[in-house]
Design a protein around this motif. Structure first.
Motif, PDB file in Angstrom:
ATOM      1  N   ALA A   1     -44.715 -12.613  24.230  1.00  0.00           N
ATOM      2  CA  ALA A   1     -44.587 -11.602  23.180  1.00  0.00           C
ATOM      3  C   ALA A   1     -45.728 -11.717  22.180  1.00  0.00           C
ATOM      4  O   ALA A   1     -46.301 -10.705  21.745  1.00  0.00           O
ATOM      5  CB  ALA A   1     -43.242 -11.730  22.475  1.00  0.00           C
ATOM      6  N   ARG A   2     -46.086 -12.946  21.822  1.00  0.00           N
ATOM      7  CA  ARG A   2     -47.187 -13.149  20.866  1.00  0.00           C
ATOM      8  C   ARG A   2     -48.508 -12.662  21.460  1.00  0.00           C
ATOM      9  O   ARG A   2     -49.324 -12.050  20.760  1.00  0.00           O
ATOM     10  CB  ARG A   2     -47.284 -14.621  20.463  1.00  0.00           C
ATOM     11  CG  ARG A   2     -46.176 -15.083  19.517  1.00  0.00           C
ATOM     12  CD  ARG A   2     -46.491 -16.452  18.923  1.00  0.00           C
ATOM     13  NE  ARG A   2     -46.494 -17.496  19.934  1.00  0.00           N
ATOM     14  CZ  ARG A   2     -45.420 -18.193  20.304  1.00  0.00           C
ATOM     15  NH1 ARG A   2     -44.241 -17.943  19.735  1.00  0.00           N
ATOM     16  NH2 ARG A   2     -45.513 -19.143  21.221  1.00  0.00           N
TER      17      ARG A   2
ATOM     18  N   LYS B   1     -37.266  -6.734  18.985  1.00  0.00           N
ATOM     19  CA  LYS B   1     -36.468  -7.942  18.873  1.00  0.00           C
ATOM     20  C   LYS B   1     -34.987  -7.600  18.904  1.00  0.00           C
ATOM     21  O   LYS B   1     -34.545  -6.592  18.353  1.00  0.00           O
ATOM     22  CB  LYS B   1     -36.784  -8.672  17.561  1.00  0.00           C
ATOM     23  CG  LYS B   1     -38.212  -9.191  17.468  1.00  0.00           C
ATOM     24  CD  LYS B   1     -38.431  -9.915  16.140  1.00  0.00           C
ATOM     25  CE  LYS B   1     -39.852 -10.431  16.021  1.00  0.00           C
ATOM     26  NZ  LYS B   1     -40.078 -11.141  14.731  1.00  0.00           N
ATOM     27  N   ASP B   2     -34.233  -8.456  19.572  1.00  0.00           N
ATOM     28  CA  ASP B   2     -32.782  -8.344  19.583  1.00  0.00           C
ATOM     29  C   ASP B   2     -32.246  -9.776  19.496  1.00  0.00           C
ATOM     30  O   ASP B   2     -32.120 -10.461  20.502  1.00  0.00           O
ATOM     31  CB  ASP B   2     -32.296  -7.654  20.856  1.00  0.00           C
ATOM     32  CG  ASP B   2     -30.786  -7.436  20.854  1.00  0.00           C
ATOM     33  OD1 ASP B   2     -30.126  -7.799  19.852  1.00  0.00           O
ATOM     34  OD2 ASP B   2     -30.254  -6.900  21.846  1.00  0.00           O
TER      35      ASP B   2
ATOM     36  N   GLN C   1     -37.777  -7.803  28.975  1.00  0.00           N
ATOM     37  CA  GLN C   1     -37.703  -9.007  28.161  1.00  0.00           C
ATOM     38  C   GLN C   1     -38.838  -9.957  28.533  1.00  0.00           C
ATOM     39  O   GLN C   1     -39.222 -10.082  29.704  1.00  0.00           O
ATOM     40  CB  GLN C   1     -36.363  -9.712  28.367  1.00  0.00           C
ATOM     41  CG  GLN C   1     -36.153 -10.893  27.435  1.00  0.00           C
ATOM     42  CD  GLN C   1     -34.742 -11.439  27.510  1.00  0.00           C
ATOM     43  OE1 GLN C   1     -33.889 -10.899  28.209  1.00  0.00           O
ATOM     44  NE2 GLN C   1     -34.497 -12.516  26.779  1.00  0.00           N
TER      45      GLN C   1
ATOM     46  N   ILE D   1     -43.639  -4.981  19.927  1.00  0.00           N
ATOM     47  CA  ILE D   1     -42.624  -5.918  20.386  1.00  0.00           C
ATOM     48  C   ILE D   1     -41.299  -5.593  19.694  1.00  0.00           C
ATOM     49  O   ILE D   1     -41.246  -5.408  18.483  1.00  0.00           O
ATOM     50  CB  ILE D   1     -43.026  -7.373  20.092  1.00  0.00           C
ATOM     51  CG1 ILE D   1     -44.349  -7.714  20.799  1.00  0.00           C
ATOM     52  CG2 ILE D   1     -41.928  -8.337  20.531  1.00  0.00           C
ATOM     53  CD1 ILE D   1     -44.311  -7.577  22.307  1.00  0.00           C
TER      54      ILE D   1
ATOM     55  N   ARG E   1     -36.997 -11.165  22.963  1.00  0.00           N
ATOM     56  CA  ARG E   1     -38.173 -10.338  22.704  1.00  0.00           C
ATOM     57  C   ARG E   1     -38.359  -9.373  23.878  1.00  0.00           C
ATOM     58  O   ARG E   1     -38.194  -9.761  25.027  1.00  0.00           O
ATOM     59  CB  ARG E   1     -39.432 -11.199  22.542  1.00  0.00           C
ATOM     60  CG  ARG E   1     -39.352 -12.256  21.462  1.00  0.00           C
ATOM     61  CD  ARG E   1     -39.374 -11.644  20.073  1.00  0.00           C
ATOM     62  NE  ARG E   1     -39.449 -12.660  19.030  1.00  0.00           N
ATOM     63  CZ  ARG E   1     -38.397 -13.246  18.479  1.00  0.00           C
ATOM     64  NH1 ARG E   1     -37.174 -12.950  18.913  1.00  0.00           N
ATOM     65  NH2 ARG E   1     -38.552 -14.152  17.514  1.00  0.00           N
TER      66      ARG E   1
ATOM     67  N   ALA F   1     -41.203 -15.784  24.118  1.00  0.00           N
ATOM     68  CA  ALA F   1     -41.812 -15.710  22.790  1.00  0.00           C
ATOM     69  C   ALA F   1     -43.330 -15.841  22.890  1.00  0.00           C
ATOM     70  O   ALA F   1     -44.075 -15.150  22.181  1.00  0.00           O
ATOM     71  CB  ALA F   1     -41.232 -16.795  21.900  1.00  0.00           C
TER      72      ALA F   1
ATOM     73  N   SER G   1     -32.660 -13.410  19.237  1.00  0.00           N
ATOM     74  CA  SER G   1     -33.777 -14.291  19.597  1.00  0.00           C
ATOM     75  C   SER G   1     -34.573 -13.751  20.778  1.00  0.00           C
ATOM     76  O   SER G   1     -35.606 -14.322  21.146  1.00  0.00           O
ATOM     77  CB  SER G   1     -33.248 -15.689  19.946  1.00  0.00           C
ATOM     78  OG  SER G   1     -32.345 -15.611  21.043  1.00  0.00           O
TER      79      SER G   1
ATOM     80  N   TRP H   1     -40.737  -5.682  25.379  1.00  0.00           N
ATOM     81  CA  TRP H   1     -41.780  -4.682  25.225  1.00  0.00           C
ATOM     82  C   TRP H   1     -41.480  -3.556  26.208  1.00  0.00           C
ATOM     83  O   TRP H   1     -40.663  -3.700  27.118  1.00  0.00           O
ATOM     84  CB  TRP H   1     -43.170  -5.268  25.446  1.00  0.00           C
ATOM     85  CG  TRP H   1     -43.543  -5.508  26.886  1.00  0.00           C
ATOM     86  CD1 TRP H   1     -43.007  -6.445  27.731  1.00  0.00           C
ATOM     87  CD2 TRP H   1     -44.523  -4.797  27.643  1.00  0.00           C
ATOM     88  NE1 TRP H   1     -43.591  -6.374  28.971  1.00  0.00           N
ATOM     89  CE2 TRP H   1     -44.529  -5.367  28.943  1.00  0.00           C
ATOM     90  CE3 TRP H   1     -45.402  -3.760  27.374  1.00  0.00           C
ATOM     91  CZ2 TRP H   1     -45.381  -4.906  29.958  1.00  0.00           C
ATOM     92  CZ3 TRP H   1     -46.260  -3.305  28.378  1.00  0.00           C
ATOM     93  CH2 TRP H   1     -46.231  -3.880  29.646  1.00  0.00           C
TER      94      TRP H   1
ATOM     95  N   LYS I   1     -48.510  -8.864  21.481  1.00  0.00           N
ATOM     96  CA  LYS I   1     -48.653  -8.350  20.116  1.00  0.00           C
ATOM     97  C   LYS I   1     -50.106  -8.386  19.666  1.00  0.00           C
ATOM     98  O   LYS I   1     -50.575  -7.478  18.963  1.00  0.00           O
ATOM     99  CB  LYS I   1     -47.762  -9.141  19.159  1.00  0.00           C
ATOM    100  CG  LYS I   1     -47.637  -8.528  17.784  1.00  0.00           C
ATOM    101  CD  LYS I   1     -46.607  -9.280  16.945  1.00  0.00           C
ATOM    102  CE  LYS I   1     -46.444  -8.620  15.587  1.00  0.00           C
ATOM    103  NZ  LYS I   1     -45.408  -9.322  14.762  1.00  0.00           N
TER     104      LYS I   1
ATOM    105  N   LYS J   1     -37.142  -1.163  28.570  1.00  0.00           N
ATOM    106  CA  LYS J   1     -37.708  -2.334  27.912  1.00  0.00           C
ATOM    107  C   LYS J   1     -37.637  -3.533  28.856  1.00  0.00           C
ATOM    108  O   LYS J   1     -36.696  -3.659  29.643  1.00  0.00           O
ATOM    109  CB  LYS J   1     -36.940  -2.677  26.640  1.00  0.00           C
ATOM    110  CG  LYS J   1     -36.975  -1.608  25.569  1.00  0.00           C
ATOM    111  CD  LYS J   1     -36.121  -2.033  24.374  1.00  0.00           C
ATOM    112  CE  LYS J   1     -36.009  -0.964  23.324  1.00  0.00           C
ATOM    113  NZ  LYS J   1     -35.109  -1.371  22.208  1.00  0.00           N
TER     114      LYS J   1
END
Length: 202
Positions: A163-164, A175-176, A157, A173, A180, A160, A178, A182, A167, A155
């Protein structure tokens, strides 16, 4: 014992044409009838043909016993060979067979001969699949997620905002807290499966 039920039939295209693979609810029970030097088993239209031809090199000389329909056993030690159907046998088709349970454990179809009429009866009432790997557990998202759980380094990092954007492209995506993440590994697997499925359907 109940007759074997055909669950699915896969028509697999390769460089040489098409191959047939049949998924069944149980594997054929091989009990052989001996006629001269021929040994034939038939369970619900699923056949196996052997011939006693002498020598010591059949099946690599492996020793094994087969069950005969008179209740006795026949000892094989390299003199019993796989062969074609003897005269008088109904038309058969050579293909691969397996159960869902066996295929999920090890994705290898066993060789068998099946009654051509039995196969055609199923095809007349059903549409065959085209995805050879459809029962391979290694080709499922469930399995890929297990790999990611065992190998978190697969994965990456991202912010945000990134990530959007990912997505919106259909990327999964993770999450862990806060953070992000893939996975290029996961996305390659998805893309490969989608491509294979599309090609098989052509």
């Amino acid at each position: 014992m109940n007759p074997i039920q055909i669950i699915d039939v896969i028509k697999h295209k390769n460089a040489y044409g098409y191959q047939w693979f049949v998924v069944v609810d149980r594997m054929p029970k091989r009990v052989y009838t001996r006629t001269g030097n021929m040994l034939v088993s038939n369970d619900s239209g699923f056949y196996d043909f052997l011939a006693i031809e002498g020598g010591t090199k059949a099946f690599g000389g492996r020793k094994f016993s087969i069950q005969l329909d008179d209740g006795s056993t026949f000892e094989c030690h390299g003199q019993v060979w796989s062969c074609g159907a003897p005269k008088g046998t109904e038309p058969t088709v050579q293909l691969g067979i397996g159960t869902i349970e066996r295929l999920r454990d090890c994705y290898v179809f066993s060789g068998a001969s099946v009654s051509k009429a039995r196969l055609q009866e199923w095809l007349d009432a059903n549409e065959p699949s085209t995805d050879y790997r459809k029962y391979d557990r290694r080709e499922t998202e469930e399995y890929w997620l297990e790999v990611l759980e065992a190998c978190p380094s697969l994965k990456k990092q991202v912010s945000a905002q990134r990530a959007r954007a990912l997505k919106r492209r259909g990327v999964l995506i993770f999450k862990d807290g806060s953070a992000r993440f893939w996975s290029p590994y996961f996305e390659r697997k998805k893309a490969h499966k989608a491509k294979r499925t599309a090609e098989a359907a052509q």
